[in-house]
Design an enzyme around this catalytic site. Structure first.
Site, PDB file in Angstrom:
ATOM      1  N   GLU A 333      -2.937  82.242 -83.025  1.00 23.13           N
ATOM      2  CA  GLU A 333      -2.542  81.462 -81.857  1.00 23.13           C
ATOM      3  C   GLU A 333      -1.939  80.150 -82.341  1.00 23.13           C
ATOM      4  O   GLU A 333      -0.968  79.543 -81.709  1.00 23.13           O
ATOM      5  CB  GLU A 333      -3.557  81.179 -80.943  1.00 23.13           C
ATOM      6  N   HIS A 336       1.514  80.484 -83.236  1.00 20.64           N
ATOM      7  CA  HIS A 336       2.565  80.541 -82.435  1.00 20.64           C
ATOM      8  C   HIS A 336       3.239  79.178 -82.119  1.00 20.64           C
ATOM      9  O   HIS A 336       4.013  79.072 -81.272  1.00 20.64           O
ATOM     10  CB  HIS A 336       2.068  81.314 -81.221  1.00 20.64           C
ATOM     11  N   ASP A 411       5.378  95.397 -71.983  1.00 18.28           N
ATOM     12  CA  ASP A 411       4.050  95.730 -72.800  1.00 18.28           C
ATOM     13  C   ASP A 411       4.354  96.934 -74.023  1.00 18.28           C
ATOM     14  O   ASP A 411       3.831  96.713 -74.997  1.00 18.28           O
ATOM     15  CB  ASP A 411       3.060  96.216 -72.044  1.00 18.28           C
ATOM     16  N   TYR A 419       4.033  93.409 -84.121  1.00 19.87           N
ATOM     17  CA  TYR A 419       3.083  92.453 -84.938  1.00 19.87           C
ATOM     18  C   TYR A 419       3.218  92.654 -86.261  1.00 19.87           C
ATOM     19  O   TYR A 419       3.602  91.781 -87.189  1.00 19.87           O
ATOM     20  CB  TYR A 419       1.572  92.691 -84.593  1.00 19.87           C
TER      21      TYR A 419
END
Ligand code: BES
Ligand code: ZN
Length: 637
Positions: A333, A336, A411, A419
């Site tokens: 995170e 990001h 999605d 990823y």
């Protein structure tokens, strides 16, 4: 790694895209004189996003001011959204916004002189995922609209928790999860990652509760009245809000943990390495540009591992293993803050620019803070998951990094492809150009595109004009195309290796061959990742007796590490290992993280335990987030 991809999307959207072919460029919109784009923004053509109604190529929102009153009794937010916009096309007659389940009360426009006039507006029909278009007439000279509205209790981007569903049991809680299309259920916005805006907010909540947002926090008293400011341009999916009995504990001067009071000390301890992670990331990729970095640990129903809300990462409490073994999600995170928040995918078809680049950066942070061995192990696990996903995917077009123009659900772009294939593309580039050159390239990439939303084509063009031009012959165009636009795994895939995992494999093999009992497996120096690999690679056909042997030696059924528990429960379901079933039931009732619960329910169903799965779901459902409910209703409802 996880697969966030949805099982199936009920709705097939009818839309037309400006750009359909992988290299097609839509016609450029006429840039009005008021446009204040940077040089590199001007060179790029605007992009089509199939999941928005926003007419941002005609009129574009630049700032949102949200005046919100949080009503826990009715589970609604009563709001007034004031939006500043610029006309990209002179004379553009309307501003089109995204909404989902919003009740619109009125709309007004202003020329910015302080006076407001009622505006004509219409709310279009409701489409699955996309919601309804709110079209507002904008008379000549108007630069602002303001809209009074109310959210619905079922808003897809909000989860409302009764006091009984929280750790403290005393106060209710609400939080947003706006990636990908949730923001439009919280406020009328141009809800596409192609549009960036600054925001301010004024939030009223019951006295005694604290509100936090993905912005500069309110430093004033806990009086139920909070103001926030996000001075940097961000896409709407990064607007985030949480309200509850929320405490704070500092980790350093710039880093801290927010959570319910009973969790905050554990969280601050578990995530105490975060300042070192920030230092590692800055050394590689340049300054952290968002001011503070705080983390909010949510109730266990939070449907993700983490969400990179700027200045305030949201995290699942399932990361609190007690031994920092799951902090790679914090590294993710945090990463990001460069890949995703600073340089953002312009459409969800380009999601690998957010998640793939981030998975790579995450690995580099882990390597710097925890060493090469841990980073290697993570890469091996990621490649294993990636290969499995590629093998299982019956729609090959979803295994290219650039997602197809007719992708049914955003999605679909969040799988091991974006990823892990994304990350391995970067490992490939790193191996060809060398670390030094590639690190320099990524740093300059973040700098060049800072605070912009870009497409895969922008990335590739920048790669070619900078890195490839400077190192002719290192990589061919065909090799790049194979990674970005072709399905499956390219022949140039770099294969990671972990000696530590070799040792785990050898122990497992000896045990499977009956040479040693589980209690004699030499696991004295194993970290959580080694246990995870040990469990995750147990073969199909492992018997209940073998599972019991392992359980007696290592206590897997009762482990506090949620990743190991999840991997073990998946094996237990396949093996028909009964003693784990009560723990699986308790886990599914306590935890709402999609990465764990979707595969567990699916495995129960596939292995002859559908009734058990339904019975658990009936009990657990009220505690799950609306996105999890929507998804599980399709299979178990
Ligand atoms: N941005 C994602 C979470 C997300 C993805 C939200 C898609 C909505 C739609 C976040 O950065 C993420 O990737 N979280 C992972 C953790 C990670 C370590 C891979 C997760 O939630 O498991
Ligand atoms: Zn991510």
């Amino acid at each position: 790694m996880m697969n966030l991809r949805s099982v199936a999307s009920a709705a097939v959207l009818a839309f037309s895209l400006a750009a359909c072919g992988k290299n097609a460029v839509p016609p450029a919109a006429g840039a009005g004189p008021e446009q204040s784009a940077t040089a590199s923004e001007e060179k790029r053509a605007p992009v089509g996003d199939a999941f928005t109604y926003a007419n941002y190529m005609d009129a574009r929102v630049t700032n949102a001011d949200l005046d919100l009153t949080v009503d826990f009794d009715r589970k609604v937010i009563d709001g007034v959204a004031t939006l500043d916009f610029v006309r990209e096309k002179a004379g553009a007659p309307v501003l089109d916004l995204d909404t989902n389940d919003l009740t619109i009360k009125w709309a007004q426009t202003s020329a910015g002189d302080g006076s407001w006039t009622p505006a004509k507006y219409s709310l279009g029909p409701d489409a699955p995922l996309k919601g309804s278009k709110l079209e507002i007439e904008i008379p000549e000279g108007a630069t602002k609209v303001r809209i009074a509205y109310e959210t619905s209790p079922g808003a897809i981007g909000l989860q409302w928790l009764d006091a009984a569903q929280t750790a403290g049991k005393k106060s209710p809680y609400v939080y947003s999860q706006n990636e990908e299309l949730g923001a439009r259920s919280m406020a009328p916005l141009q809800d596409t990652p192609a549009v960036r805006m600054t925001y301010t907010a004024h939030v009223r909540v019951p006295k005694g509760l604290r509100a936090v947002m993905s912005a500069e926090q309110d430093s004033g008293p806990r009086d139920g009245d909070y103001t926030f400011k996000m001075p940097q341009k961000i896409p709407s999916y990064l607007i985030a809000l949480a309200v509850g009995d929320i405490d704070f504990k500092a980790i350093s001067n710039e880093v801290g943990a927010y959570s319910e009071p009973s969790v905050v000390a554990d969280a601050a301890k578990e995530f105490e390495d975060t300042p070192q992670m920030i230092a590692a990331a800055q050394a590689l990729y340049g300054p952290y540009r968002w001011g503070r970095y705080d983390m909010l640990i949510l109730p266990p129903s939070f449907p993700y591992g983490g969400m990179e809300n700027p200045r305030l990462t949201f995290l699942t409490p399932t990361l609190l293993a007690g031994d920092k073994s799951l902090v790679d999600t914090v590294a993710h995170e945090l990463a990001h803050s460069w890949s995703g928040n600073l340089v953002t995918n312009a459409t969800w078809r380009d999601a690998w620019l957010n998640e793939g680049v981030t998975t790579y950066v995450e690995n580099r942070i882990v390597e710097k803070v925890y060493g090469r061995e841990r980073a290697e192990m993570e890469r091996v696990l990621e490649l294993k998951d990636l290969k499995q996903t590629v093998a299982d995917e019956d729609r090959p077009e979803l295994t290219a990094l650039k997602m197809p123009a007719d992708m049914a659900d955003p999605d679909d772009a969040f799988s091991d492809i974006s990823y892990n294939k994304g990350a391995f593309f970067l490992f490939f580039l790193e191996s060809r150009f060398g670390r030094e050159a590639f690190d320099g390239f990524l740093k300059s990439y973040f700098d060049h595109f800072a605070f912009q939303s870009i497409t895969t084509e922008d990335f590739v063009a920048y790669l070619k004009s900078h890195l490839m031009a400077a190192h002719p012959g290192a990589v061919t165009d065909d090799e790049i195309n194979a990674w970005v636009y072709e399905p499956g795994l390219p022949s140039t895939l770099p294969v990671p290796h972990s000696d530590a995992f070799d040792r785990v494999d050898a122990e497992r093999a000896d045990w499977l061959a009956g040479k040693i009992a589980a209690k004699d497996i030499d696991a004295r120096h194993w970290s959580a990742l080694e246990f995870l690999h040990f469990v995750g690679s147990l073969p199909d056909g492992t018997t209940p007796a073998q599972m019991a042997d392992l359980d007696a030696a290592f206590g897997f059924t009762a482990t506090k590490n949620a990743e190991i528990a999840f991997a073990w429960y998946m094996k237990a379901i396949k093996a028909g290992y009964e003693p784990a079933m009560p723990a699986i039931e308790a886990f599914l009732i306590r935890v709402g993280r999609g990465k764990f619960i979707y595969p567990l329910y699916a495995a129960l169903k596939e292995n002859g335990r559908e009734d058990f799965a339904r019975q658990i779901y009936a009990e657990a459902r009220p505690d799950y987030h609306p996105v999890a409910q929507r998804r599980l209703d399709k299979t178990l409802g």
